[in-house]
Motif scaffolding. Structure first.
Motif, mmCIF file in Angstrom:
data_model
loop_
_atom_site.group_PDB
_atom_site.id
_atom_site.type_symbol
_atom_site.label_atom_id
_atom_site.label_comp_id
_atom_site.label_asym_id
_atom_site.label_seq_id
_atom_site.Cartn_x
_atom_site.Cartn_y
_atom_site.Cartn_z
ATOM 1 N N GLY A 297 -37.141 -75.420 -9.843
ATOM 2 C CA GLY A 297 -38.451 -75.470 -10.492
ATOM 3 C C GLY A 297 -39.495 -74.721 -9.684
ATOM 4 N N ILE A 299 -38.918 -72.307 -7.526
ATOM 5 C CA ILE A 299 -38.628 -70.869 -7.611
ATOM 6 C C ILE A 299 -39.149 -70.300 -8.929
ATOM 7 N N SER A 300 -38.970 -71.101 -10.026
ATOM 8 C CA SER A 300 -39.387 -70.594 -11.336
ATOM 9 C C SER A 300 -40.905 -70.387 -11.394
ATOM 10 N N GLU A 303 -41.654 -66.917 -10.403
ATOM 11 C CA GLU A 303 -40.799 -65.967 -11.111
ATOM 12 C C GLU A 303 -41.325 -64.532 -11.007
ATOM 13 N N LEU A 306 -40.817 -63.069 -7.603
ATOM 14 C CA LEU A 306 -39.398 -62.773 -7.416
ATOM 15 C C LEU A 306 -38.982 -61.550 -8.218
ATOM 16 N N GLN A 307 -39.513 -61.471 -9.445
ATOM 17 C CA GLN A 307 -39.197 -60.329 -10.313
ATOM 18 C C GLN A 307 -39.661 -59.021 -9.662
ATOM 19 N N GLN B 307 -32.048 -59.053 -11.129
ATOM 20 C CA GLN B 307 -33.245 -58.397 -11.640
ATOM 21 C C GLN B 307 -33.332 -58.578 -13.153
ATOM 22 N N VAL B 310 -33.784 -63.167 -13.975
ATOM 23 C CA VAL B 310 -34.337 -63.838 -12.792
ATOM 24 C C VAL B 310 -34.032 -65.330 -12.811
ATOM 25 N N ALA B 313 -31.755 -67.163 -10.412
ATOM 26 C CA ALA B 313 -32.168 -67.605 -9.077
ATOM 27 C C ALA B 313 -32.540 -69.092 -9.052
ATOM 28 N N PHE B 314 -32.988 -69.584 -10.217
ATOM 29 C CA PHE B 314 -33.438 -70.983 -10.243
ATOM 30 C C PHE B 314 -32.299 -71.952 -9.908
ATOM 31 N N TRP B 377 -33.793 -76.734 -20.503
ATOM 32 C CA TRP B 377 -34.844 -76.145 -19.677
ATOM 33 C C TRP B 377 -35.095 -74.672 -20.053
ATOM 34 N N GLN B 378 -34.009 -73.904 -20.117
ATOM 35 C CA GLN B 378 -34.174 -72.464 -20.303
ATOM 36 C C GLN B 378 -33.900 -72.022 -21.738
#
Lengths: 448, 448
Positions: A297, A299-300, A303, A306-307, B307, B310, B313-314, B377-378
């Motif tokens: 969460g 990390i998101s 985003e 990170l992108q 990339q 992303v 990564a979560f 979630w996603q």
């Protein structure tokens, strides 16, 4: 004779019915060795082996077997024989065996036993698990205070067979209150007509039946005692704890710490069935799953950062892993340190300052190292600085969290080892990601 | 009297010079309590306190103090007094004290001691650390085989003061070879004119001086002995190991396992200075830093995948964390299980199959859970499937790695606990990232 030769000799004597030879071999064996031999025997010889043992040997064998083998042996013996064995068994071993059986089986076994023994067993079982009362036994010798050394020695001689260890004699008054202790050495060194009251120690080191077994073990270890008396709230002598049980307690408590520190679940050994082992390990893993999602969460939330700079992801496992590890290191030091000594306020503050320094030294060393590596690898000095300074901060914070959290739990009388996986890992994961991505977001324009 | 009251009473009697009162209080205290009182005393009273102790009491005090206090006390005493104390100290305690001193100080102290004692100490110190020879002492009673019980009892009476425990008498022949053992209980239950040879056990449980202390401790624990004889390769009796040392050994070995499992560095307690603690912890952390970079390297190979999606990564910290944890759980179960029992080939295979099942049960449960969460979630069912099936695979592999690696190390006679942090974590991190990003790359088109 090797173990193998003994087994062969035993089988031969059983087959040929040479009872004397059989007993001669057994006489030279320790109880533990008898149990080893029993387990080495092929199934078909075991029946006859048991038939040739006397009640004392059966009892000794019983006490050395694993739980499941004990139950099987108990079922194998005729009722009157098993009752005698139960009467003779050390109470603490019997209590530990009974604790694992079905309530109605316990009742049945107890009802057949000698009244004194079974009522002692019932009293012992009424104490909570892991207390002194639960691991005590009644295999001690007590004498009244008006005895002479000669009378005491006579009583020892009479009870030598029953007593587990003869190192100490306990002196009680009319109300069974514990008023003194005398070591067997003192008796040997004294004159036969000396009165016990003259030679006994009146400052008896003892524990209440409700004392935690870990504390009782600690006292025996500290004083190098062989046995430790257990009393009730009125100071009446209830039983003794023996040093051999203490070894088991020390081992058990260390294992519990390891279980908690590695979040590996309670009481899993090589014989635990897979479903039960999985069931005991799952709660921790599911907890960690959600903790991992909290990290996800965080990390998101970053985003976009990170992108923009995907390379940030490369250093994520390293930072989170190291922060978690320095926390676990500190935790292990504190948890095991608390077993050996209990620091006061001053000691606690000193310890926290020590760990702060440790965090700084570790942090600076690792930060410089990773800065160089990050720069060489990614050719970006700002990235190196972000990764390095994040690692410095998270290592210091991780070290402190691993120290302070278990100390707080200890003050709150919660076992500090439970701080293990979940608590420390969560806090360290969250903090390390926040710091890392926070710093990265600040310098995002220079990172691109 | 509470500890506090005793301290006050001691100070009062010292101030007023009432030596008798002082001794009467001390007589009721155990050695450990005397040490506690000594440490409670304000510095200014300690000098006088020590002056009032006799050599035996000084020795007992010495044996109960921490290392640093022992050295200070040693320096405080006049030379002839400290020499007498060293002569009287239990050899194993003395060896442990000397091991920490400077070589020239050791030599000086030994040269002043009684010749017999100092040569015994030197012999003991010639054995490697953590062996039976290193922790043995000479405070036992031995008798020749031609003695009667009466003679044996007389000898015990004569040596009672010196012997640490009187539970067993060891019988040696003309060459000092250990030929038998008799328990004190046997003596009490026998007739005075019986010959020792008739009642002794000839199958003596013993250890060679070079045996690992852990094995010696294990034997004492298994047989419930109070002392265990130590012999040389020619079966000559060298000394005994006592149960109180075994408790220390068990504690020490458990702590070593915890140190290795938590990769927390050797022998750090509350008193270790920060620089030394940091120095001991750093090797692990630096190793973990490079391990973390290997993970980073793997992630960088999948830079394009990351990339593009992303969101991958979560779930990275969760997958790596859980794989690491299930590995540690299995490792802890195996390491502690091996302390309790040593499985044969069949047992080992059974254990591995058990853990395979555990991995499958854990994997399926967690995979289903995370699949649902990832989807909710996603909002991407393919992402849920990739995360879920990765977790299933990594949990099974992580569990097996945590089981098989320590078992292999154990077979290679390497301590399985060192498999801890570094080895298992590396392997699990690398495998989990490879599986996760590998699966993600396969389904990349459907993940977008």
């Amino acid at each position: 004779m090797t173990e193998n030769e003994i087994t062969l000799a035993l089988i031969r004597s059983l087959k040929e019915g040479r009872t004397n030879d059989f007993q001669m071999i057994l006489d030279e064996l320790q109880p533990y060795d008898i149990a080893v031999q029993y387990q080495r025997l092929p199934e078909k010889h075991r029946e006859r082996f048991l038939l040739h043992l006397n009640i004392r040997q059966l009892t000794e064998l019983m006490q050395e077997l694993h739980r499941s083998d004990q139950v099987r042996l108990l079922e194998r013996m005729p009722i009157d024989q098993s009752t005698k064995v139960l009467d003779l068994m050390d109470n603490d071993d019997l209590v530990s065996l009974l604790s694992d059986l079905e309530p109605n089986l316990i009742e049945e076994l107890l009802s057949r036993m000698n009244r004194d023994e079974s009522s002692y067993i019932q009293k012992t079982m009424s104490y909570p698990p892991e207390t002194a009362g639960r691991i005590m036994n009644n295999r001690y010798v007590w004498i009244p205070r008006y005895y002479t050394i000669r009378q005491a020695i006579d009583k020892i001689r009479e009870f030598a067979e029953i007593a587990e260890y003869l190192n100490y004699l306990y002196i009680v008054d009319e109300d069974k209150q514990l008023v003194g202790v005398v070591s067997y050495k003192d008796l040997i060194l004294g004159e036969l007509d000396d009165e016990i009251e003259e030679v006994m120690y009146t400052r008896v080191v003892k524990v209440d039946a409700l004392t935690d077994q870990e504390i009782a073990a600690d006292i025996i270890g500290r004083y190098d005692f062989i046995t430790l008396p257990v009393v009730d709230t009125e100071n009446r002598l209830l039983g003794i704890i023996t040093v051999d049980d203490v070894i088991d307690v020390v081992m058990q408590e260390a294992n519990e710490d390891i279980e908690k520190l590695s979040a590996s679940g309670k009481a899993i050994d090589f014989k635990t069935p897979p479903l039960i082992a999985a069931y005991r390990r799952l709660p921790w893993l599911i907890l960690l799953l959600f903790i991992g999602l909290i990290s996800g969460g965080i990390i998101s939330r970053f985003e976009d950062t990170l992108q923009t700079v995907v390379a940030l992801a490369f250093f994520m496992p390293m930072i989170a892993g190291m922060t978690g590890n320095t926390g676990t290191q500190s935790l292990a030091v504190v948890v095991r340190g608390l077993v050996a000594e209990q620091p006061d306020r001053k000691g606690t503050i000193k310890l926290i300052i020590r760990e702060l320094w440790v965090g700084i030294i570790i942090g600076v060393t690792c930060a410089i190292l990773i800065m160089l590596i990050a720069y060489v690898w990614q050719g970006n000095i700002v990235l190196g600085l972000v990764v390095g300074s994040s690692l410095l901060l998270t290592l210091i914070i991780g070290t402190l969290a691993g120290t302070i959290i278990p100390l707080i739990l200890y003050k709150l009388k919660v076992d500090p080892a439970v701080a293990s996986g979940p608590l420390i890992t969560t806090i360290n994961d969250i903090l390390s990601l926040l710091i890392y991505f926070g710093l990265a977001s600040l310098f995002i324009s220079r990172l691109m």
